[in-house]
Structure formats: C-alpha cells, structure tokens
Design an enzyme around this catalytic site. Structure first.
Site, PDB file in Angstrom:
ATOM      1  N   HIS A  99     -11.451  22.757 -13.023  1.00 30.56           N
ATOM      2  CA  HIS A  99     -12.224  22.050 -11.991  1.00 30.56           C
ATOM      3  C   HIS A  99     -12.650  23.114 -10.980  1.00 30.56           C
ATOM      4  O   HIS A  99     -11.921  24.085 -10.765  1.00 30.56           O
ATOM      5  CB  HIS A  99     -11.381  21.063 -11.195  1.00 30.56           C
ATOM      6  CG  HIS A  99     -10.740  19.964 -11.979  1.00 30.56           C
ATOM      7  ND1 HIS A  99      -9.589  20.128 -12.679  1.00 30.56           N
ATOM      8  CD2 HIS A  99     -11.095  18.661 -12.116  1.00 30.56           C
ATOM      9  CE1 HIS A  99      -9.250  18.971 -13.237  1.00 30.56           C
ATOM     10  NE2 HIS A  99     -10.148  18.068 -12.913  1.00 30.56           N
ATOM     11  N   ASP A 102      -9.944  24.258  -8.648  1.00 30.59           N
ATOM     12  CA  ASP A 102      -8.802  24.978  -9.222  1.00 30.59           C
ATOM     13  C   ASP A 102      -8.974  26.489  -9.054  1.00 30.59           C
ATOM     14  O   ASP A 102      -7.995  27.219  -9.002  1.00 30.59           O
ATOM     15  CB  ASP A 102      -8.684  24.744 -10.741  1.00 30.59           C
ATOM     16  CG  ASP A 102      -8.592  23.287 -11.114  1.00 30.59           C
ATOM     17  OD1 ASP A 102      -8.155  22.491 -10.282  1.00 30.59           O
ATOM     18  OD2 ASP A 102      -8.974  22.962 -12.264  1.00 30.59           O
ATOM     19  N   GLU A 230     -14.947  11.331 -19.758  1.00 31.29           N
ATOM     20  CA  GLU A 230     -13.531  11.195 -20.150  1.00 31.29           C
ATOM     21  C   GLU A 230     -13.010   9.842 -19.679  1.00 31.29           C
ATOM     22  O   GLU A 230     -12.775   9.643 -18.491  1.00 31.29           O
ATOM     23  CB  GLU A 230     -12.720  12.339 -19.523  1.00 31.29           C
ATOM     24  CG  GLU A 230     -11.255  12.267 -19.884  1.00 31.29           C
ATOM     25  CD  GLU A 230     -10.446  13.389 -19.241  1.00 31.29           C
ATOM     26  OE1 GLU A 230     -10.953  14.533 -19.154  1.00 31.29           O
ATOM     27  OE2 GLU A 230      -9.319  13.116 -18.813  1.00 31.29           O
ATOM     28  N   GLU A 266      -8.606  11.682 -23.968  1.00 38.86           N
ATOM     29  CA  GLU A 266      -7.259  12.145 -23.602  1.00 38.86           C
ATOM     30  C   GLU A 266      -6.217  11.171 -24.156  1.00 38.86           C
ATOM     31  O   GLU A 266      -6.321   9.954 -23.980  1.00 38.86           O
ATOM     32  CB  GLU A 266      -7.118  12.257 -22.083  1.00 38.86           C
ATOM     33  CG  GLU A 266      -5.700  12.686 -21.729  1.00 38.86           C
ATOM     34  CD  GLU A 266      -5.453  12.923 -20.254  1.00 38.86           C
ATOM     35  OE1 GLU A 266      -6.324  13.508 -19.590  1.00 38.86           O
ATOM     36  OE2 GLU A 266      -4.384  12.527 -19.779  1.00 38.86           O
ATOM     37  N   HIS A 269      -4.539   8.864 -21.589  1.00 45.25           N
ATOM     38  CA  HIS A 269      -5.449   7.824 -21.094  1.00 45.25           C
ATOM     39  C   HIS A 269      -5.606   6.714 -22.128  1.00 45.25           C
ATOM     40  O   HIS A 269      -5.737   5.544 -21.776  1.00 45.25           O
ATOM     41  CB  HIS A 269      -6.814   8.418 -20.766  1.00 45.25           C
ATOM     42  CG  HIS A 269      -6.767   9.433 -19.664  1.00 45.25           C
ATOM     43  ND1 HIS A 269      -7.883  10.078 -19.203  1.00 45.25           N
ATOM     44  CD2 HIS A 269      -5.721   9.914 -18.936  1.00 45.25           C
ATOM     45  CE1 HIS A 269      -7.537  10.925 -18.229  1.00 45.25           C
ATOM     46  NE2 HIS A 269      -6.232  10.839 -18.058  1.00 45.25           N
ATOM     47  N   ASP A 294      -8.421  16.011 -24.745  1.00 42.71           N
ATOM     48  CA  ASP A 294      -7.378  16.448 -23.826  1.00 42.71           C
ATOM     49  C   ASP A 294      -6.053  16.094 -24.481  1.00 42.71           C
ATOM     50  O   ASP A 294      -5.668  14.911 -24.571  1.00 42.71           O
ATOM     51  CB  ASP A 294      -7.517  15.764 -22.460  1.00 42.71           C
ATOM     52  CG  ASP A 294      -8.430  16.553 -21.529  1.00 42.71           C
ATOM     53  OD1 ASP A 294      -9.032  17.551 -21.983  1.00 42.71           O
ATOM     54  OD2 ASP A 294      -8.531  16.188 -20.344  1.00 42.71           O
ATOM     55  N   ASP A 305       0.194   8.166 -15.667  1.00 44.20           N
ATOM     56  CA  ASP A 305      -0.331   9.313 -16.403  1.00 44.20           C
ATOM     57  C   ASP A 305       0.623  10.499 -16.231  1.00 44.20           C
ATOM     58  O   ASP A 305       0.537  11.204 -15.235  1.00 44.20           O
ATOM     59  CB  ASP A 305      -1.697   9.607 -15.756  1.00 44.20           C
ATOM     60  CG  ASP A 305      -2.580  10.508 -16.563  1.00 44.20           C
ATOM     61  OD1 ASP A 305      -2.318  10.689 -17.756  1.00 44.20           O
ATOM     62  OD2 ASP A 305      -3.551  11.015 -15.984  1.00 44.20           O
ATOM     63  N   ASP A 307       1.013  13.119 -18.263  1.00 41.09           N
ATOM     64  CA  ASP A 307       0.442  14.405 -18.715  1.00 41.09           C
ATOM     65  C   ASP A 307       1.499  15.351 -19.274  1.00 41.09           C
ATOM     66  O   ASP A 307       1.588  16.520 -18.867  1.00 41.09           O
ATOM     67  CB  ASP A 307      -0.306  15.099 -17.566  1.00 41.09           C
ATOM     68  CG  ASP A 307      -1.635  14.437 -17.251  1.00 41.09           C
ATOM     69  OD1 ASP A 307      -2.160  13.691 -18.091  1.00 41.09           O
ATOM     70  OD2 ASP A 307      -2.165  14.686 -16.146  1.00 41.09           O
ATOM     71  N   ASP A 337      -4.222  19.250 -21.426  1.00 41.88           N
ATOM     72  CA  ASP A 337      -4.208  18.663 -20.082  1.00 41.88           C
ATOM     73  C   ASP A 337      -2.770  18.184 -19.860  1.00 41.88           C
ATOM     74  O   ASP A 337      -2.485  16.987 -19.875  1.00 41.88           O
ATOM     75  CB  ASP A 337      -5.213  17.519 -20.005  1.00 41.88           C
ATOM     76  CG  ASP A 337      -5.428  17.070 -18.572  1.00 41.88           C
ATOM     77  OD1 ASP A 337      -4.696  17.544 -17.694  1.00 41.88           O
ATOM     78  OD2 ASP A 337      -6.320  16.237 -18.333  1.00 41.88           O
TER      79      ASP A 337
HETATM   80  C1  XLS Z   1      -6.962  13.098 -14.849  1.00 44.29           C
HETATM   81  C2  XLS Z   1      -7.852  13.722 -15.789  1.00 44.29           C
HETATM   82  C3  XLS Z   1      -8.502  15.011 -15.320  1.00 44.29           C
HETATM   83  C4  XLS Z   1      -9.707  15.308 -16.139  1.00 44.29           C
HETATM   84  C5  XLS Z   1     -10.627  16.298 -15.557  1.00 44.29           C
HETATM   85  O1  XLS Z   1      -6.233  12.171 -15.158  1.00 44.29           O
HETATM   86  O2  XLS Z   1      -7.165  13.894 -16.995  1.00 44.29           O
HETATM   87  O3  XLS Z   1      -7.579  16.047 -15.300  1.00 44.29           O
HETATM   88  O4  XLS Z   1      -9.336  15.755 -17.427  1.00 44.29           O
HETATM   89  O5  XLS Z   1     -11.022  15.948 -14.279  1.00 44.29           O
HETATM   90 CA    CA Z   2      -7.860  14.832 -18.832  1.00 45.43          CA
HETATM   91 CA    CA Z   3      -4.224  12.609 -17.584  1.00 44.99          CA
END
Ligand code: XLS
Ligand code: CA
Ligand code: CA
Length: 439
Positions: A99, A102, A230, A266, A269, A294, A305, A307, A337
C-alpha cells in the site's frame, strides 16, 4: 551487514530434513504441470504485514520490532525496504505487494506524503534493480486515516472521495513506474453501518465512478497489468459492498466495468463470507475474472480477519486446482497477506512463517497436479453431467425445446429413474488417497 545475518538463505532440503530454516516441499526450479514451481506459484511478500505490522491489537501494544533500529520516519521506511529485499532474497521470493502508506511516512499533508513516496519509490526501484525482485501489485490505503471514517469512494463527503482519488492516482503512478503487473482495490470502508444514515444507491454509483476514473487513468498512462477488486464481506464495516466474488461481479456488470477488472481472492475473506476459498476462486474463474490471490487463512473459531499464514494443505490443494484449471497465473500471483501471531514476535518467526506458507502451497500445487493427472475426479464430474450431452439435455442446451415440450416429455417419461449418487464421500476419500498416497 544485514538485518537478518543469522538467518541463512533458505534452500530446498526435502521432506526428511529436520532443519526448520529449509524448504521441505518447495523446490523452486522443480517442474510441476509443465512449469517451475516458482512460476506456478509466483509467491509475493506483503509489505504491510511483514515490514510494518508490529502485533498491536485492541488489547495491547506492539510486540515486534518493525523499526529496524531507526527512529526518524524516513529512515524507518528505508530500513523497512532494505529488510524487505533482504528477506525476499533469503526466502527466494520473487514478488512483493504494498500500500502507499506502507512504503513512506504520511507526513503532515497529502502533498508531503507524495514527496516522501517519490523518494522511497526511487529507493525501492534501485533495490529492485539490484535484486531482480518484481512488484506483483500496488494499492492505496484509503481506509486508515480519519478522513475515510465513512468510506472513501462511498463517503457521503465529496472531499474524502477527492482525497481517495488523489491517493489512487499516485499509487497507480508508482505501480506503473515500478513495473507492477497489478493494482488492487480493496474497499476498506466501502460499506455502511446503518441504513438510517445511508444513501446506498449514491454510494454505489460513486464507487463505480471512482473505479472507472482509476481504470481510465491507469490505461491512459500505459498500465499493462490487471486491475483487481478484492472482495471482503465485513470488517471494518458491517455491510461491505464488495461482499464476495458474486456481489463484486454483479456490481462490475451493473456499471459496465467487467472488462476492466479482475478479482483478487483472499482465503480469509472467503471464509468470512461463509464460502470456501475454492468457491470464491471458482466463481471468479467461471466468470472470466480470476486474477490474483491473497494467500492466508482465518481461524474457524473466530469471526474476524486473522490473516494467518496458510498451513492447511487441503485448502491449498483445492486452491491450486482452481489456479491450474484457470490456466495458471498470468499477471497475478500468490501474495502472503499474512502476519505472524502477536506472540510469535521474533524476526525468525517471520521467516519460519513464510517457509510454512510456501511449503503448504508447494504441497497444494503438487496435489492439484496429481488430481488432474489422475483424472478420476474429472471423469466422475463429467459422467455426472452426461445427461446434458445427448437426448433431452442436449436439446435444452441447443435451445430446441420450450417449456411446454418439457412438460410433454415429463408426462411421457413418468418419473426420473436415471438419477445417480453424488458420491461425495467416495470423492473425499479419493482426494485423501491422492493427498497422502502410500504411507
Ligand atoms: C484487508 C485486506 C487488505 C488488502 C489490500 O483485509 O486484505 O490488506 O489486501 O488493501
Ligand atoms: Ca488481502
Ligand atoms: Ca485479510
């Protein structure tokens, strides 16, 4: 001097190796389904989790050092970049994703932010030349700042929309400059909390306006890659407009944007939306919108989430089956991700997590290739639908019969007698056999 001097370059040592700092299944140059694993899998490092997220959660401060010994904001950004390229080299990861915020400090204004981005883009470009690493995709963070509290493209405030546009323009510029093959839109706060204060129609129309402007801009500047949406069903908002692949595809078609966008799916998600990862990938694939992934996983006992780094080989195999069925990645790839747990606070943990994730997808790829080569699963499915290849099924597909013809047909037949078992348990056992083979 590097940041991870005590960590060796990670090499493939095979499944019997007891060295945790080695790949056990990921052998980058081994050919699977006609291509080296590195090309089939196209692994990418996520800048935000790997180099920025420090383990801060609702109940506590960060536990992980992501400043790499610096205190000045620009110096922190430089060190993060250096650490990131060192990590990609040691793990033999070819791509990264970021991003805007980042990679550079946001400073006190958006123009200051963009100046900082220019400096850091130069720095990252140099590192890319030195190391031959590539940008999988870039994106703009249009959800963290207070100005986006009610959304960005869907904000009731037109100034917030304009600021999002400014960020997206700049992030597209940087992505193009760094040769990125993708650009992601994740609707961080593109949704709502209550209909009592929301004009849903205007919000969705405006989101489409922003996406359309961004696509026009990217292509006018010579962007050659793919633009991705996404999907995510909730978090941060309760109702996200980009709920899942099907909702996003419907949205894109409504606004005539379906040719300009693909999907970045993802895993976490998908499960938050009540779907499997493979379901979301299949939905994207059959609609011609499979783009990028992702790779991570959620925790089935938690409703948010998380991750996590992916270690579920079963899911990875079904994911890679979809990827192979889609013909493999073109501009997309597998972006981790994912972040280490708050308690896994050392830099070693980050390496070990990537190794686990890469090995998981290496296994997934090998199993998916085995499933396809074995052919039994595909044969079962084509047999299951064989009534559509001839007789009344073929006539329906060819458009030769009307509703009333089918009524006559049903009267003549009397009852459906040719129905067959769905064979789910048999296929689950077959999958297990293909996964684990002879023990
Ligand atoms: C957040 C998302 C984010 C996207 C990019 O939940 O996964 O990280 O991948 O903005
Ligand atoms: Ca993501
Ligand atoms: Ca995520």
């Amino acid at each position: 001097m590097g940041y991870f001097d005590h960590i060796p370059n990670i090499k493939y040592e095979g499944a019997s190796s007891q060295n945790p700092f080695a790949f056990h299944y990921y052998d980058a140059d081994a050919l699977i389904a006609g291509k080296p694993m590195r090309e089939q899998l196209k692994f990418a490092m996520s800048y935000w989790h790997t180099l920025c997220a420090d383990g801060t959660d609702m109940f506590g401060v960060g536990t992980q050092d992501k400043f790499f010994g610096a205190t000045d904001p620009m110096e922190i950004s430089r060190r993060r970049a250096e650490a990131g390229f060192e990590l990609m080299e040691k793990l033999d990861i070819d791509y990264f994703c970021f991003h805007d915020r980042d990679i550079a400090p946001e400073g006190n204004s958006i123009s200051e932010f963009h100046k900082n981005l220019d400096i850091m883009t130069d720095f990252i470009e140099e590192k890319m030349h030195e190391t031959n690493k590539k940008l999988l995709w870039g994106t703009a963070n249009c959800f963290s700042r207070p100005r986006y509290m009610h959304g960005a493209g869907t904000s009731p405030n037109a100034d917030s929309f304009a600021f999002a546009a400014a960020q997206i323009k700049k992030a597209i510029d940087i992505t193009i400059r760094l040769g990125g093959t993708g650009y992601v839109f994740w609707g961080g706060r593109e949704g709502y909390e209550t209909l009592l204060n929301t004009n849903m129609a205007l919000e969705q129309d405006n989101m489409a306006r922003l996406l359309s402007m961004a696509a026009d801009y990217a292509y006018s500047k010579g962007f050659q890659g793919d633009l991705y949406i996404e999907p995510k069903p909730k978090e941060p908002t309760k109702h996200q407009y980009d709920f899942d692949a099907a909702a996003v595809i419907g949205f894109l078609r409504k606004y005539g944007l379906e040719k300009q966008f693909k999907l970045n799916i993802e895993a976490n998600h998908a499960t938050l939306a009540g779907h499997t990862f493979a379901h979301e990938l299949c939905t994207a694939r059959i609609n011609g919108m499979f783009g990028s992934i992702d790779a991570n996983q959620g925790d089935m006992l938690l409703g948010w989430d998380t991750d996590q780094f992916p270690t579920n080989v079963y899911d990875a195999a079904l994911c890679m089956l979809e990827v192979l069925r889609a013909g493999g990645f073109t501009n997309g790839g597998l972006n981790f991700d994912a972040k280490t747990r708050r308690g896994s606070f050392t830099h070693d943990d980050i390496f070990l997590a990537y190794i686990a994730g890469m090995d998981t997808f290496a296994l997934g790829l090998k199993i998916a290739d085995r499933i396809i080569k074995d052919g039994r699963l595909d044969r079962f499915v084509s047999e299951r639908y064989s009534s559509w290849s001839n007789g009344i099924g073929a006539d329906i597909i060819a458009g030769k019969v009307k509703l009333e013809d089918l009524c006559d047909y049903a009267y003549r037949l009397g009852e459906v007698t040719s129905i067959a078992s769905g064979g789910q348990e048999r296929l689950e056992a077959l999958l297990q056999q293909l996964m684990f083979g002879a023990q």
